[in-house]
Write a protein that holds these residues in place. Structure first.
Motif, PDB file in Angstrom:
ATOM      1  N   ASP A   1      21.003 -34.638 -12.178  1.00 44.28           N
ATOM      2  CA  ASP A   1      19.634 -34.359 -11.745  1.00 44.28           C
ATOM      3  C   ASP A   1      19.552 -33.091 -10.893  1.00 44.28           C
ATOM      4  N   CYS A   2      18.600 -32.226 -11.246  1.00 42.77           N
ATOM      5  CA  CYS A   2      18.284 -31.075 -10.401  1.00 42.77           C
ATOM      6  C   CYS A   2      17.231 -31.550  -9.405  1.00 42.77           C
TER       7      CYS A   2
ATOM      8  N   ILE B   1       2.246 -46.409  -5.917  1.00 46.38           N
ATOM      9  CA  ILE B   1       3.531 -46.643  -6.590  1.00 46.38           C
ATOM     10  C   ILE B   1       3.799 -45.453  -7.505  1.00 46.38           C
ATOM     11  N   ARG B   2       4.878 -44.754  -7.236  1.00 44.14           N
ATOM     12  CA  ARG B   2       5.195 -43.554  -8.010  1.00 44.14           C
ATOM     13  C   ARG B   2       6.527 -43.723  -8.737  1.00 44.14           C
ATOM     14  N   ASN B   3       6.580 -43.149  -9.924  1.00 45.38           N
ATOM     15  CA  ASN B   3       7.816 -43.130 -10.680  1.00 45.38           C
ATOM     16  C   ASN B   3       8.033 -41.678 -11.114  1.00 45.38           C
ATOM     17  N   PRO B   4       8.545 -40.845 -10.207  1.00 41.68           N
ATOM     18  CA  PRO B   4       8.620 -39.418 -10.510  1.00 41.68           C
ATOM     19  C   PRO B   4       9.536 -39.119 -11.691  1.00 41.68           C
ATOM     20  N   VAL B   5       9.151 -38.089 -12.442  1.00 45.51           N
ATOM     21  CA  VAL B   5       9.968 -37.626 -13.563  1.00 45.51           C
ATOM     22  C   VAL B   5      11.075 -36.738 -13.010  1.00 45.51           C
ATOM     23  N   LYS B   6      12.290 -36.958 -13.500  1.00 44.65           N
ATOM     24  CA  LYS B   6      13.431 -36.157 -13.040  1.00 44.65           C
ATOM     25  C   LYS B   6      13.671 -34.985 -13.972  1.00 44.65           C
ATOM     26  N   LEU B   7      14.148 -33.882 -13.396  1.00 41.43           N
ATOM     27  CA  LEU B   7      14.608 -32.741 -14.175  1.00 41.43           C
ATOM     28  C   LEU B   7      16.121 -32.850 -14.276  1.00 41.43           C
ATOM     29  N   CYS B   8      16.639 -32.900 -15.507  1.00 40.32           N
ATOM     30  CA  CYS B   8      18.072 -33.137 -15.715  1.00 40.32           C
ATOM     31  C   CYS B   8      18.708 -32.001 -16.518  1.00 40.32           C
ATOM     32  N   LYS B   9      20.022 -31.874 -16.358  1.00 39.53           N
ATOM     33  CA  LYS B   9      20.748 -30.855 -17.118  1.00 39.53           C
ATOM     34  C   LYS B   9      20.664 -31.153 -18.613  1.00 39.53           C
TER      35      LYS B   9
END
Length: 294
Positions: A254-255, A35-43
């Motif tokens: 999100d990038c 179970i993964r909850n990836p971290v997002k890269l955001c503006k």
């Protein structure tokens, strides 16, 4: 790790500090049932200074342990804080617009300090006539003005033939040979590790694209290939798409990640000349064949 980039993540700062170290997996493939909850890269809040473009190759593990203290601040506000703290010497520094690791200097001279010159010809894209010579195709980039001795009018680089050393030029800065609307990347780096579910499910996804920092985002359709590369079809042709530069994709704030451009679709000029040849060929076929002389 805290950095001064104008960007943010989907993690709160406290979450970064509370993480405990986990050893990387020793197996080649990760557990597909994990179970993964990836971290997002955001503006960041400052959309003009947003630097997610430069972070688009960051790994998920590195992003998970990164803080962006400037995420909610604008550059103007940071300068105001610096002034109030007495850092006036910092405020007097001019912003550098050159390539950071070589500074603002002549790029051709810099490259020729490390590579042997490989002279070649400047060739007109329209009539294939030789317009002048250059010191090496690698000193020139698509879209730049070509310095050609003896030419009164401006010419611009539109294409390169690495095998022959020919650099193709066109007589205007917005010549159709400079505009393309499709590009293919190498294996795409997804910040979340896996491609977005929508793309996996349908092999296609709509999002936004840029290949230069601060260029306006352009709507596009992305097609996922079996080898992990992607084809990007843009809603409008863009000027000077260049192999070797990075195609960065965005979905909302999100990038999503990036991939190096390795192949371009045909230019508007190629498509136009192709259509004209097709029409001319069709007209030739439709012309009546003269009958035998009586």
């Amino acid at each position: 790790m805290a950095t001064g980039h104008y960007a943010r993540t989907s993690q709160e700062d406290e979450e970064v500090f509370l993480q405990s170290h986990t050893s990387p997996p020793t197996t080649l493939f990760r557990n597909r049932f994990e179970i993964r909850n990836p971290v997002k890269l955001c503006k960041g809040a400052d959309l003009f200074k947003d630097q997610t473009f430069f972070l688009s190759q960051i790994s998920q593990d590195a992003l998970r342990q990164t803080l962006f203290p400037l995420s909610g601040l604008t550059k103007d506000f940071v300068k105001k804080m610096a002034a109030e703290a007495g850092f006036h010497h910092v405020l007097k520094k001019k912003e550098s617009m050159g390539i950071c690791f070589i500074g603002e200097r002549n790029f051709e001279n810099f490259i020729l300090e490390y590579l042997e010159p490989k002279p070649g010809n400047f060739v007109s894209i329209e009539d294939r006539t030789v317009k002048g010579t250059h010191k090496g195709w690698f000193t020139l980039t698509l879209g730049q003005r070509a310095r050609i001795g003896g030419q009164r009018d401006a010419w611009f680089v539109v294409d390169k033939d690495i095998a022959t050393g020919d650099v193709f030029v066109a007589p205007t800065t917005n010549h159709p040979a400079l505009f393309r609307d499709t590009a293919r990347t190498d294996r795409f780096h997804w910040i979340a590790v896996d491609p977005p579910p929508e793309l996996v499910r349908t092999q296609m996804m709509e999002c936004h694209f840029r290949f230069i920092h601060q260029m306006p985002l352009i709507p596009c359709t992305v097609t996922l290939n079996m080898d992990g590369s992607v084809w990007i079809s843009l809603s409008q042709p863009v000027r000077a798409l260049t192999p070797g530069q990075f195609a960065v994709l965005y979905k909302g704030d999100d990038c999503l990640g990036s991939g190096k451009i390795i192949q371009l679709g045909p230019s508007e000029y190629t498509l136009k000349t192709g259509r004209e040849r097709l029409v001319a060929s069709q007209q030739q076929k439709d012309e009546p064949t003269p009958g035998p002389a009586s």
